[in-house]
Motif scaffolding. Structure first.
Motif, short mmCIF file in Angstrom:
data_model
loop_
_atom_site.label_atom_id
_atom_site.label_comp_id
_atom_site.label_asym_id
_atom_site.label_seq_id
_atom_site.Cartn_x
_atom_site.Cartn_y
_atom_site.Cartn_z
N UNK A 22 -9.39 19.99 14.80
CA UNK A 22 -9.18 18.77 15.58
C UNK A 22 -8.87 19.05 17.04
N UNK A 23 -7.98 20.01 17.31
CA UNK A 23 -7.54 20.27 18.68
C UNK A 23 -8.15 21.54 19.27
N UNK A 24 -9.21 22.04 18.68
CA UNK A 24 -9.72 23.35 19.10
C UNK A 24 -10.17 23.35 20.56
N UNK A 25 -10.79 22.25 21.02
CA UNK A 25 -11.26 22.21 22.41
C UNK A 25 -10.10 22.19 23.39
N UNK A 26 -9.07 21.42 23.06
CA UNK A 26 -7.88 21.39 23.92
C UNK A 26 -7.21 22.76 23.91
N UNK A 27 -7.09 23.35 22.73
CA UNK A 27 -6.46 24.67 22.61
C UNK A 27 -7.19 25.70 23.48
N UNK A 28 -8.51 25.73 23.39
CA UNK A 28 -9.28 26.71 24.17
C UNK A 28 -9.10 26.49 25.67
N UNK A 29 -9.05 25.22 26.07
CA UNK A 29 -8.91 24.91 27.49
C UNK A 29 -7.52 25.29 28.00
N UNK A 30 -6.50 25.05 27.20
CA UNK A 30 -5.15 25.44 27.58
C UNK A 30 -5.07 26.95 27.77
N UNK A 31 -5.58 27.70 26.79
CA UNK A 31 -5.55 29.16 26.87
C UNK A 31 -6.34 29.66 28.07
N UNK A 32 -7.52 29.11 28.26
CA UNK A 32 -8.40 29.55 29.35
C UNK A 32 -7.75 29.30 30.71
N UNK A 33 -7.24 28.07 30.92
CA UNK A 33 -6.70 27.73 32.24
C UNK A 33 -5.33 28.37 32.49
N UNK A 34 -4.62 28.70 31.40
CA UNK A 34 -3.36 29.43 31.57
C UNK A 34 -3.64 30.87 31.97
N UNK A 35 -4.63 31.47 31.33
CA UNK A 35 -4.95 32.88 31.61
C UNK A 35 -5.55 33.08 32.99
N UNK A 36 -6.39 32.14 33.43
CA UNK A 36 -6.98 32.32 34.77
C UNK A 36 -6.13 31.67 35.86
N UNK A 37 -4.98 31.13 35.46
CA UNK A 37 -3.99 30.55 36.38
C UNK A 37 -4.49 29.32 37.12
N UNK A 38 -5.52 28.68 36.52
CA UNK A 38 -5.95 27.39 37.07
C UNK A 38 -4.83 26.37 36.91
N UNK A 39 -4.17 26.41 35.77
CA UNK A 39 -3.06 25.51 35.48
C UNK A 39 -1.82 26.32 35.09
N UNK A 40 -0.67 25.72 35.32
CA UNK A 40 0.59 26.30 34.87
C UNK A 40 1.21 25.37 33.83
N UNK A 41 1.80 25.98 32.81
CA UNK A 41 2.41 25.22 31.72
C UNK A 41 3.88 25.66 31.59
N UNK A 42 4.75 25.17 32.44
CA UNK A 42 6.14 25.66 32.44
C UNK A 42 6.90 25.24 31.19
#
Length: 332
Positions: A22-42
């Motif tokens: 169900x959440x696989x696309x969101x999960x992948x996007x969170x991991x991707x943008x966290x790793x490339x530092x596009x987004x921060x998740x404090x």
């Protein structure tokens, strides 16, 4: 991110249903943008509090590691840490003076930041200081998600912490019934506002106006009427959000105060004004959006995990480069 969002993403990571797929696309996007530092998740102290109260050691360790891996140890401070600065800024704005950039004080890639502190490595022996190489090694260890999750998970909070939350909720419930019993709704609102200013703002405000030598005439202008008071309050964002949520909770006497309410409210008070996106419980998201808080501080406030990367912040408004994509927690 609300704690349930982290749990859902972790379950997706482990390919557990129904979160996967169900959440696989969101999960992948969170991991991707966290790793490339596009987004921060404090993360916040609320994350640690809730995770440390989980009964199973492996569960605590897995969730802590997942939080640290996504956040990269970026943490957000408690809202009380910035209250004085926000009051100063509110006064500067009222005087048409330049304001302080508070955002730089809110986030830090240091686990101590979630407690409102900055870690420092020092030697117990003043004669024999720690070498820079060892300081570097210790610093790297403090950002090792496997090591830190293991250390923290094994130092689990005992049941006394949970009991204190329950006792606080019961105490607040008794106080609320005594203090908000007035039959007139507008009078209950006045009582709520008065308590907010005397208990949260007053002492800090008095110290700051004395230090800044603010004139009596200007203070009278700020508090001249309800509209000017409301405008000033809104320019102290974390305090205003705390008051808004606390007031709605307290005015609704049919809803019992929950042990996690204070964690929710204090977490949202700092997250909403300084993050681009806040994912919280439906109840809090609805209150904040109905009160226009998201629009006021240009923050997307949602309760649906699948909207994290889809719903716009505001029409034609891109994410702010100065505000993390704060998928911020409240406690379930």
């Amino acid at each position: 991110m609300d704690q349930w969002v982290y749990i859902s993403l972790l379950r997706c990571h482990k390919s557990l249903t129904p979160e996967y797929p169900k959440y696989v696309n969101v999960y992948r996007k969170v991991i991707e943008t966290a790793n490339d530092k596009t987004n921060q998740f404090p993360f916040s102290v609320a994350h640690l509090h809730e995770t440390m109260n989980r009964g199973d050691l492996t569960s605590r360790q897995e969730l802590l590691k997942f939080i640290f891996d996504i956040s990269k140890f970026n943490a957000i401070c408690p809202f009380t840490r910035v209250l004085d600065l926000e009051i100063e800024n509110a006064l500067f704005k009222s005087l048409s003076l330049p304001t302080i950039d508070i955002k730089k004080r809110v986030f830090d890639d240091d686990i101590g930041a979630c407690f409102g502190m900055k870690g420092k490595i020092v030697s117990k022996n003043s004669i024999k200081p720690i070498s820079e190489d060892i300081k570097t090694q210790i610093g790297q260890s403090l950002k090792d998600s496997t090591l830190m999750s293991s250390v923290l998970a094994n130092g689990r909070m005992n049941l006394k912490g949970i009991q204190r939350d329950n006792e606080l909720a019961q105490t607040l419930e008794k106080l609320r019934k005594a203090q908000y019993i007035h039959s007139d709704k507008s009078m209950r609102k006045n009582i709520s506002d008065a308590r907010f200013y005397t208990e949260v703002i007053q002492d800090r405000f008095l110290k700051i106006i004395q230090r800044l030598n603010i004139s009596k005439e200007h203070i009278e202008h700020i508090f001249g009427d309800r509209a000017s008071i409301e405008k000033f309050a809104k320019s102290i964002p974390s305090a205003y959000i705390f008051h808004t949520l606390n007031e709605v909770r307290n005015m609704n006497l049919s809803r019992l105060i929950e042990p996690h309410d204070l964690w929710d409210i204090t977490s949202l008070a700092i997250a909403v004004p300084y993050c681009d996106i806040v994912v919280t419980e439906r109840e809090w998201a609805n209150i904040l959006n109905e009160k226009g808080i998201g629009k006021l501080y240009n923050t997307k406030i949602i309760y649906n995990i699948e909207e994290i990367f889809t719903a716009p912040l505001t029409p034609n408004t891109p994410p702010s480069p100065e505000k993390p994509l704060g998928l911020f927690p409240t406690i379930n």
